[in-house]
Design an enzyme around this catalytic site. Structure first.
Site, PDB file in Angstrom:
ATOM      1  N   HIS A  76       0.843  -1.196   0.000  1.00  0.00           N
ATOM      2  CA  HIS A  76       0.000   0.000   0.000  1.00  0.00           C
ATOM      3  C   HIS A  76       0.876   1.242   0.000  1.00  0.00           C
ATOM      4  CE1 HIS A  76      -3.354  -2.698   1.680  1.00  0.00           C
ATOM      5  NE2 HIS A  76      -3.578  -2.452   0.404  1.00  0.00           N
TER       6      HIS A  76
ATOM      7  N   GLU B  40       1.579   3.781   3.071  1.00  0.00           N
ATOM      8  CA  GLU B  40       2.083   3.235   4.337  1.00  0.00           C
ATOM      9  C   GLU B  40       3.610   3.282   4.338  1.00  0.00           C
ATOM     10  OE1 GLU B  40      -0.005  -0.555   4.384  1.00  0.00           O
ATOM     11  OE2 GLU B  40      -1.935   0.444   4.272  1.00  0.00           O
TER      12      GLU B  40
ATOM     13  N   ARG C  20      -3.338   4.707  -2.051  1.00  0.00           N
ATOM     14  CA  ARG C  20      -3.190   3.352  -1.487  1.00  0.00           C
ATOM     15  C   ARG C  20      -2.908   2.284  -2.558  1.00  0.00           C
ATOM     16  NH1 ARG C  20      -5.555  -0.252   2.700  1.00  0.00           N
ATOM     17  NH2 ARG C  20      -6.651  -1.999   1.722  1.00  0.00           N
TER      18      ARG C  20
ATOM     19  N   HIS D 240       2.612  -3.678   6.709  1.00  0.00           N
ATOM     20  CA  HIS D 240       1.666  -2.591   6.457  1.00  0.00           C
ATOM     21  C   HIS D 240       1.698  -1.609   7.629  1.00  0.00           C
ATOM     22  CE1 HIS D 240      -0.833  -4.467   3.129  1.00  0.00           C
ATOM     23  NE2 HIS D 240      -0.101  -5.497   3.528  1.00  0.00           N
TER      24      HIS D 240
ATOM     25  N   GLU E 141       0.897  -4.846  11.006  1.00  0.00           N
ATOM     26  CA  GLU E 141       0.527  -3.441  10.868  1.00  0.00           C
ATOM     27  C   GLU E 141       1.366  -2.674  11.869  1.00  0.00           C
ATOM     28  OE1 GLU E 141      -2.095  -1.802   8.862  1.00  0.00           O
ATOM     29  OE2 GLU E 141      -3.922  -2.839   9.493  1.00  0.00           O
TER      30      GLU E 141
END
Ligand code: 9B3
Ligand code: ZN
Ligand code: ZN
Length: 426
Positions: free
Chosen positions: A182, A185, A240, A310, A384
């Protein structure tokens, strides 16, 4: 009389202009919490009808009562959006009053600035810089680093994988790490660079990384979505998806983490090209997805660990995300991320939540970790990284080192567990 009026206007022109300038609004990130179903519907409308970028949740579909929504509101829609929020009495606060200042700070080319004491790995880097870094890293470490071209992006940028290998033990296993699926990020590519640098510097110095590298090779793809990443540097920081064109619409891009062949395009993805979670025309329709899938298919017998990086929200996730069912080794995976999260809390006093994707964040099909798991890579994870919403995608460079060290600790914990479980000592 007329002349007098003109004179008056002229005399006050600068004042009138200045007033207009002062009330001119800026881009902002708002944190909004809808309390009723009506407010939820208004918010869904706002985030789709106006030029805004939804930070959290990823799609308007997931907006629900009493749950924070993080919304990037550009200056030109600011007034309309705030009017609407006020009219429907929707509670909101300003999360970031001046995101542009943060963006400017992160993109400033300070490599030649003597006032900046931060090192290369504590800054964000443009795609060009990263390509340059890949090349230099290979040249500086000819015995340990190989660069493999696994394909190219929609806009024909190369997809380079770094292979770290410290010995030629027969039947050596491997770990795969990809970053930057993405585009927005940014902490994710920063982590891939950090990991490579750490591995090269601390092999033979740190016991954990030595043990890991003695027993497995590591394949690292620093920027899986180079077109999107480039676009966030030049045009739209909040992008994104990738940058492929779609038939029959002006809307650009496919969500690469909805494009893998794992319950593809079922609930949690969208078949609408204009959404942020567009799954693409068919599984692996995108060249970036296909390159990664082809590489892993041809290396599936040696790759034991799949890891995708991410941000944001501080979570250690494992399959499945595409169904609420549990994997055959659910409890084993749960134990591993739990141990990793506990270590992070102990060492860095930071909370990471953990669990299967579907139970921890949302039901989401077409993700790379689920696909890799189904391919047979039983230790498959999505991390994440920082933060939990204070800066969101605009995590300041001063936070890079802590964010990466936390993630590194989690990677080490998991990789060491896998070495211990599956390999006889060398
Ligand atoms: C999503 C999926 Cl589909 C998956 N398999 N694993 C993790 C996620 C979460 C990320 C996403 O793509 O929405 C977080 Se940015
Ligand atoms: Zn992501
Ligand atoms: Zn995310």
């Amino acid at each position: 009389m007329k002349a007098l009026l003109i004179l008056f206007v002229l005399m006050n022109l600068d004042k009138l202009l200045k007033t207009a300038h002062c009330t001119e609004t800026q881009d902002q990130v708002l944190s909004i919490t809808p309390k009723t179903q009506e407010q939820v519907d208004i918010l869904k409308n706002v985030s789709t009808q106006y030029e805004t970028a939804l930070w959290q949740p990823v799609s308007p579909h997931y907006i629900k009562e009493d749950t924070q929504v993080h919304l990037f509101v550009p200056a030109n829609s600011s007034e309309t959006v705030k009017d609407l929020l006020q009219r429907y009495a929707i509670t909101h606060e300003v999360l970031l009053a001046n995101p542009n200042e943060l963006i400017e700070m992160q993109t400033r080319n300070d490599s030649g600035d003597p006032r900046s004491s931060s090192t290369f790995y504590e800054r964000y880097h443009s795609l060009e810089d990263i390509y340059f870094w890949i090349n230099r890293t290979q040249q500086d470490n000819p015995d340990t680093v190989k660069v493999i071209l696994i394909g190219s992006s929609f806009e024909k940028r190369p997809l380079y994988v770094l292979k770290l290998s410290v010995n030629n033990r027969p039947n050596k296993k491997a770990m795969w790490i990809d970053c930057g699926i993405h585009a927005r990020e940014w902490i994710s590519p920063a982590f891939c660079l950090w990991f490579v640098q750490y591995s090269l510097s601390f092999y033979q110095l740190n016991e954990d990384i030595t043990n890991i590298l003695d027993n497995m090779d590591v394949y690292i793809l620093p920027v899986l979505n180079p077109d999107g990443y480039h676009y966030t540097w030049t045009t739209n920081r909040m992008w994104r998806k990738n940058r492929s064109t779609n038939r029959g619409t002006k809307c650009i891009g496919v969500d690469l983490n909805r494009n893998f062949d794992a319950n593809w395009c079922t609930e949690g993805a969208s078949d609408q090209p204009c959404t942020e979670i567009y799954c693409g025309a068919f599984p692996e329709s995108e060249p970036e997805t296909q390159a990664v899938a082809d590489f892993l298919r041809s290396h599936k017998d040696i790759v034991q660990i799949y890891l995708s990086i991410h941000s944001y929200s501080q979570m250690l996730l494992f399959p499945y995300s595409c169904t609420l069912e549990e994997t055959e080794n659910h409890s084993e995976l749960l134990e591993m991320v739990q141990e990793a999260a506990q270590k992070i809390q102990r060492h860095y006093r930071n909370i990471y939540t953990y669990g299967s994707g579907a139970k921890t964040i949302y039901l989401a099909p077409g993700g790379s970790d689920d696909w890799a798991y189904k391919l047979g890579i039983k230790y498959s994870f999505t991390f994440e990284l920082q933060d939990r919403g204070r800066y969101g995608f605009l995590l300041p460079p001063s936070h890079i080192s802590k964010a990466c060290n936390e993630a590194l600790l989690a990677v080490k914990t998991i990789a060491l567990k896998v070495v211990e479980k599956t390999q006889a000592p060398a």
